[in-house]
Design an enzyme around this catalytic site. Sequence first.
Site, mmCIF file in Angstrom:
data_model
loop_
_atom_site.group_PDB
_atom_site.id
_atom_site.type_symbol
_atom_site.label_atom_id
_atom_site.label_comp_id
_atom_site.label_asym_id
_atom_site.label_seq_id
_atom_site.Cartn_x
_atom_site.Cartn_y
_atom_site.Cartn_z
ATOM 1 N N LYS A 40 0.851 -1.200 0.000
ATOM 2 C CA LYS A 40 0.000 0.000 0.000
ATOM 3 C C LYS A 40 0.887 1.251 0.000
ATOM 4 C CE LYS A 40 -0.207 -0.221 5.050
ATOM 5 N NZ LYS A 40 -0.995 -0.686 6.216
ATOM 6 N N TYR A 269 15.456 30.072 6.784
ATOM 7 C CA TYR A 269 14.348 30.868 7.329
ATOM 8 C C TYR A 269 14.412 30.986 8.844
ATOM 9 C CZ TYR A 269 12.137 30.335 2.752
ATOM 10 O OH TYR A 269 11.846 30.354 1.414
HETATM 11 C C1 LIG Z 1 -0.253 -1.681 6.860
HETATM 12 C C2 LIG Z 1 -0.865 -2.940 7.313
HETATM 13 C C3 LIG Z 1 -0.078 -4.089 7.505
HETATM 14 C C4 LIG Z 1 1.436 -4.081 7.410
HETATM 15 O O1 LIG Z 1 1.965 -3.677 8.643
HETATM 16 P P1 LIG Z 1 3.554 -3.602 8.874
HETATM 17 O O2 LIG Z 1 3.697 -3.211 10.294
HETATM 18 O O3 LIG Z 1 4.059 -2.569 7.922
HETATM 19 O O4 LIG Z 1 4.076 -4.944 8.580
HETATM 20 C C5 LIG Z 1 -0.712 -5.269 7.812
HETATM 21 N N1 LIG Z 1 -2.046 -5.319 7.953
HETATM 22 C C6 LIG Z 1 -2.837 -4.240 7.809
HETATM 23 C C7 LIG Z 1 -4.300 -4.361 7.993
HETATM 24 C C8 LIG Z 1 -2.275 -3.010 7.491
HETATM 25 O O5 LIG Z 1 -3.049 -1.936 7.377
#
Ligand SMILES: *Cc1c(COP(=O)(O)O)cnc(C)c1O
Length: 380
Positions: A40, A269
């Site tokens: 994702k 800045y």
């Molecule tokens: C993002 C996510 C993961 C992966 O988690 P990590 O800690 O990056 O391994 C697994 N399950 C769900 C539902 C997620 O949203």
Amino acid sequence: MDNIRAEAVIDLDAVRHNVQVLLAAARRTNPAAALMAVVKADGYGHGAVPVARAAREAGATALGVATPGEAVALIEAGIVSTPEQPIVAWLWVPDEDIRPALTAGVQLAISSRAHLDAVLQAARSQVAVHLKIDTGLGRGGATPADFAELTRLAARAEQDGRVRVVGLMSHLACADEPDDQSVPEQIARFDRAAAEAGAAGLTPAWRHLANTPGTLAWPGATYDLVRCGIGVYGISPFDVPVPGLVPAMTLRARVALTKRVPAGQGVSYGLRYRTTAETTLALVPVGYADGIPRTAAGAQVFLAGSRRPIAGRIAMDQFVVDCGDDQVAPGDEVLIFGTGERGEPTAADWAGADATIGYEIVTRIGPRIPRRYVGRSAAE
Ligand SMILES: *Cc1c(COP(=O)(O)O)cnc(C)c1O
């Protein structure tokens, strides 16, 4: 050296290696365990498509994304979703258009009756789904109280040939905290949900609960499939490094300008930094628009042979490094973060400087930074 402004170099061999490390960890508990590589958010900033391909090559059975749109984008790029090697998406609004995802063979997670109804409405033939239960995170998934009705409705839809419940999933809240009591509680609730689903006549082949820290630290959370994101990218989900994981992303830039300035020169800045002696300043052409956290007080980069602190505020497109009397010239390489092997900071170091987690450091590296893929099959 190459003539780039900045780039993120993604090592797909590291991705493949990390998938194998995580799969081996899961299989210590369950020799038949499978792995879902979570890609994702554009593969946590690394590029979802190349990471998905590399993860599959290394033995990832499933791919996971948050949204149906992310899943469809993978399929449009040529990554298949089949019953044996599915792409699963778990975050969607019941009235969004899920038809493209269902048609493409994406498996959706069902968190509520409204989500189930939406799938039944949209599906033109039988579709495979995952039921999602909230075992304690308080985020996605049906509460244990609502889960009984959801399983009953899903079982009826399965009997009618409209869905096939192939998965049962939940997500851990505190797997990154050693010995946290909530983890065994979530495991117990997940076991009860699995028993309930079984009593309703459902036979999900994939029960999945563990994320990366669950996979590495909680053998009891392994079940049939582990969903690993951050570990695939070689970043530890814990406060300490995980031996064996190799960070896949190196963020590098090149010095755009150097200048010799006197003592007392204000920098960037707000003039929050002032030189204490005559010195050489180096301008690094990446900033918070590229995902460099503006609030990372005390972050360092590796430049001209050593680690140096950032001088003054990080701006939208650039920041400045005080190099003292060292030799530094335009075009010199600046390693912002990487594996640490050459002396550069890691994403974990940046996370420490910004009171955040490595996940956020890599994920927010923006689209103005080109990704370059290296490793055995990077040219594919
Ligand atoms: C993002 C996510 C993961 C992966 O988690 P990590 O800690 O990056 O391994 C697994 N399950 C769900 C539902 C997620 O949203």
